[in-house]
Design a protein around this motif. Structure first.
Motif, PDB file in Angstrom:
ATOM      1  N   ARG A 232     -21.586  -2.414  33.111  1.00  0.00           N
ATOM      2  CA  ARG A 232     -21.649  -3.175  34.360  1.00  0.00           C
ATOM      3  C   ARG A 232     -22.168  -4.585  34.112  1.00  0.00           C
ATOM      4  NH1 ARG A 232     -25.588  -0.221  37.542  1.00  0.00           N
ATOM      5  NH2 ARG A 232     -25.400  -1.998  38.974  1.00  0.00           N
ATOM      6  N   GLY A 233     -23.062  -4.740  33.122  1.00  0.00           N
ATOM      7  CA  GLY A 233     -23.602  -6.053  32.795  1.00  0.00           C
ATOM      8  C   GLY A 233     -22.711  -6.878  31.894  1.00  0.00           C
ATOM      9  N   LYS A 234     -21.491  -6.426  31.635  1.00  0.00           N
ATOM     10  CA  LYS A 234     -20.489  -7.147  30.850  1.00  0.00           C
ATOM     11  C   LYS A 234     -20.964  -7.434  29.426  1.00  0.00           C
ATOM     12  CE  LYS A 234     -17.522  -9.248  34.291  1.00  0.00           C
ATOM     13  NZ  LYS A 234     -16.771 -10.462  34.682  1.00  0.00           N
ATOM     14  N   LEU A 235     -21.550  -6.442  28.789  1.00  0.00           N
ATOM     15  CA  LEU A 235     -21.842  -6.546  27.366  1.00  0.00           C
ATOM     16  C   LEU A 235     -20.650  -6.030  26.576  1.00  0.00           C
ATOM     17  CD1 LEU A 235     -25.557  -5.318  27.186  1.00  0.00           C
ATOM     18  CD2 LEU A 235     -24.667  -7.601  27.637  1.00  0.00           C
ATOM     19  N   ASN A 236     -20.364  -6.668  25.453  1.00  0.00           N
ATOM     20  CA  ASN A 236     -19.243  -6.260  24.615  1.00  0.00           C
ATOM     21  C   ASN A 236     -19.655  -5.079  23.747  1.00  0.00           C
ATOM     22  OD1 ASN A 236     -17.641  -8.418  25.591  1.00  0.00           O
ATOM     23  ND2 ASN A 236     -18.608  -9.805  24.134  1.00  0.00           N
ATOM     24  N   ARG A 441     -31.185  -9.608  29.382  1.00  0.00           N
ATOM     25  CA  ARG A 441     -29.904 -10.084  29.911  1.00  0.00           C
ATOM     26  C   ARG A 441     -29.473  -9.272  31.117  1.00  0.00           C
ATOM     27  NH1 ARG A 441     -24.559 -11.785  26.538  1.00  0.00           N
ATOM     28  NH2 ARG A 441     -23.079 -11.753  28.262  1.00  0.00           N
ATOM     29  N   LEU A 442     -29.682  -7.963  31.064  1.00  0.00           N
ATOM     30  CA  LEU A 442     -29.306  -7.120  32.195  1.00  0.00           C
ATOM     31  C   LEU A 442     -30.175  -7.421  33.414  1.00  0.00           C
ATOM     32  CD1 LEU A 442     -28.762  -3.689  30.374  1.00  0.00           C
ATOM     33  CD2 LEU A 442     -27.017  -5.297  31.146  1.00  0.00           C
ATOM     34  N   GLU A 443     -31.488  -7.625  33.182  1.00  0.00           N
ATOM     35  CA  GLU A 443     -32.372  -7.913  34.303  1.00  0.00           C
ATOM     36  C   GLU A 443     -32.031  -9.248  34.952  1.00  0.00           C
ATOM     37  OE1 GLU A 443     -36.262  -7.681  32.653  1.00  0.00           O
ATOM     38  OE2 GLU A 443     -36.379  -5.471  32.818  1.00  0.00           O
ATOM     39  N   ALA A 444     -31.530 -10.208  34.166  1.00  0.00           N
ATOM     40  CA  ALA A 444     -31.130 -11.493  34.732  1.00  0.00           C
ATOM     41  C   ALA A 444     -29.946 -11.342  35.683  1.00  0.00           C
ATOM     42  CB  ALA A 444     -30.791 -12.475  33.612  1.00  0.00           C
ATOM     43  N   GLN A 445     -29.165 -10.271  35.495  1.00  0.00           N
ATOM     44  CA  GLN A 445     -28.026 -10.004  36.378  1.00  0.00           C
ATOM     45  C   GLN A 445     -28.382  -9.033  37.498  1.00  0.00           C
ATOM     46  OE1 GLN A 445     -24.260  -9.252  34.254  1.00  0.00           O
ATOM     47  NE2 GLN A 445     -25.320  -9.761  32.361  1.00  0.00           N
TER      48      GLN A 445
END
Length: 485
Positions: A232-236, A441-445
């Motif tokens: 969901r957080g658009k990590l590759n 990075r996920l928390e920023a989203q």
């Protein structure tokens, strides 16, 4: 006669027998499987006779029929032929005889019951009378057999022609798929020395979901929460593993976490992915034709997909120069993309990616390639198969960055083996206790992951094995630390 003369005669006869066997064509000296069973010759002869009559009578009418209408017509024609012709089949065997004839005429012969068996995950035909299957990760022989090599070849050609492929002496190997998405590979002489070989990797009629992998023991609940947040957080994400370890299945389940509002483009050699999102575009590579022209590679499709306004790109598997295009797509705004690669460990997966980037034909320095990989990939999911046939996620590794020329990797989860009795292995996927950088990075989203999922399990108390006595420290042992202090 002397003993030496008798031994000389026996040795000469043995040499003559060996030389006679070596004169036979190699394809005729195929090792015979003692567990393989051949059908009754009289039964096969009757099947060939009736099947030829059915095809002869149905040929003028088959063009306008399909589905249930075709099945009904074949059954009617079969009933008329059995009443008209002298087919010596007992009343007890008539039902089985008719069923096998319908399978041969409309389906894939002895493969039909295996394809319908949900417990069978792979079908391996080494010859027309040598069929093996995989159940629960174990390979077993079957009693099924094609009537002869002619029927065997006809079934292979029927499968590959349905997806616009061909197989013959000039193109003796092919990848194809069945209507349900099952993957098919066929290879024939002269490449297959002992005869044509057909391998079918089955896929479930209903695509597996995360809860299914948790029930199988492949995932844990904590791992599912982390992977869902990463998708969901658009990590590759890169799924790595060996042959038959479940890479495609894991990629399929990972893709189920993609939000429905996004446009997804899948690129594969042979279409296998079963995405459930409403906005999915499926692309499939094409092999060259008989003249060696018309080939469309995965690399060409990856380049073309960049002009199709994708939110995410999913490549079934990278095997060559398309790895460079995939990495560039991940680095140029197509975040949240996923792919698979054959490798034994996460470190090996990165090494393979470096090699495949060099296969693109560009003389790039290794550091530049590693910088591309580090900026593109965030997570590596390593899958493996246990000795008892179970498929599990063995490690989940975060790509943290580059220090000098070394890519920094950190395991978030790893599979811990547990002591077990007997031949069956046991273990569980547990957290390493390290907090990954990707959480920031996920928390920023606005995506929160519970901190408890990264906590390692409490250590189990050590038990003394039976028969061993604990060593009691002596006075000298107790005095040594006191002196050093």
């Amino acid at each position: 006669m002397k003993l030496s003369e008798k031994l000389a005669i026996l040795e000469e006869e043995e040499h003559r027998a060996r030389s006679g066997a070596s004169d036979q064509p190699l394809s005729r000296r195929r090792p015979v499987n003692s567990r393989s069973k051949r059908s009754n010759g009289h039964w096969d002869a009757n099947k060939r006779k009736v099947l030829d009559l059915v095809r002869e009578e149905m040929a003028p009418r088959m063009a306008g029929l399909s589905g249930q209408a075709l099945t009904t017509e074949v059954k009617d024609v079969l009933d008329r032929i059995l009443q008209r012709e002298d087919v010596q089949v007992s009343p007890m065997e008539r039902r089985k005889f008719v069923r096998e004839l319908i399978q041969d005429a409309l389906g894939y012969g002895p493969l039909d019951p295996l394809l319908q068996d949900p417990a069978v995950t792979e079908i391996m035909c080494n010859a027309f009378d040598d069929i093996w299957v995989e159940r629960e990760g174990r390979v077993h022989p079957t009693d099924g057999a094609f009537t002869d090599d002619v029927q065997y070849r006809q079934v292979i050609e029927k499968i590959v022609s349905a997806v616009g492929r061909r197989i013959d002496e000039s193109s003796p190997m092919v990848d194809a798929r069945l209507p349900d998405g099952s993957r098919v590979n066929a290879i024939m002489p002269p490449l297959a020395i002992h005869g044509s070989v057909l391998t079918i990797r089955k896929f479930a009629a209903d695509p597996f979901e995360a809860k299914d992998l948790i029930n199988f023991g492949t995932w844990t609940m904590d791992l599912a929460l982390v992977l869902e947040a990463c998708v969901r957080g658009k990590l590759n994400v890169l799924v790595s593993g060996g042959t038959g370890t479940g890479k495609t299945t894991n990629l399929n389940v990972l893709s189920s976490f993609i939000p429905e509002g996004e446009r997804v483009i899948t690129i594969e050699d042979s279409a296998e992915l079963q995405l459930q999102q409403p906005h999915v575009v499926n692309l499939e590579a094409r092999p060259p034709n008989a003249e060696g022209k018309g080939e469309v590679r995965i690399r060409d499709l990856v380049k073309n997909s960049l002009r199709m306004r994708p939110d995410r790109i999913i490549v079934g598997e990278v095997r060559g120069g398309e790895a460079l295009d995939m990495l560039q797509a991940m680095n140029t705004g197509h975040e949240g993309s996923m792919t698979t690669v054959h490798a034994n460990t996460p470190r090996d997966a990165l090494s393979r990616l470096e090699t495949m980037v060099l296969m693109a034909g560009y003389d790039l320095p290794i550091r530049a390639i590693r910088e591309q990989i580090v900026s593109a990939l965030h997570l590596i999911v390593q899958v493996g198969r246990m000795p008892d046939g179970r498929r599990v996620v063995t490690t989940v590794t975060e790509v943290q960055g580059l220090e000098g020329d070394v890519v920094l990797l950190q395991d978030i989860f790893h599979y811990r083996m547990l002591p077990s009795e007997g031949s069956k292995t046991s273990g569980s996927l547990v957290a390493t206790g390290l907090r990954p950088k990707l959480i920031d990075r996920l928390e920023a989203q606005g995506i929160e992951v519970p901190a408890k999922v990264f906590r390692p399990p409490a250590p189990t108390p050590a038990h003394h094995s039976p028969g061993r006595r604990a060593r009691v420290p002596s006075a000298r042992d107790l005095a040594e630390p006191e002196r050093s202090r």
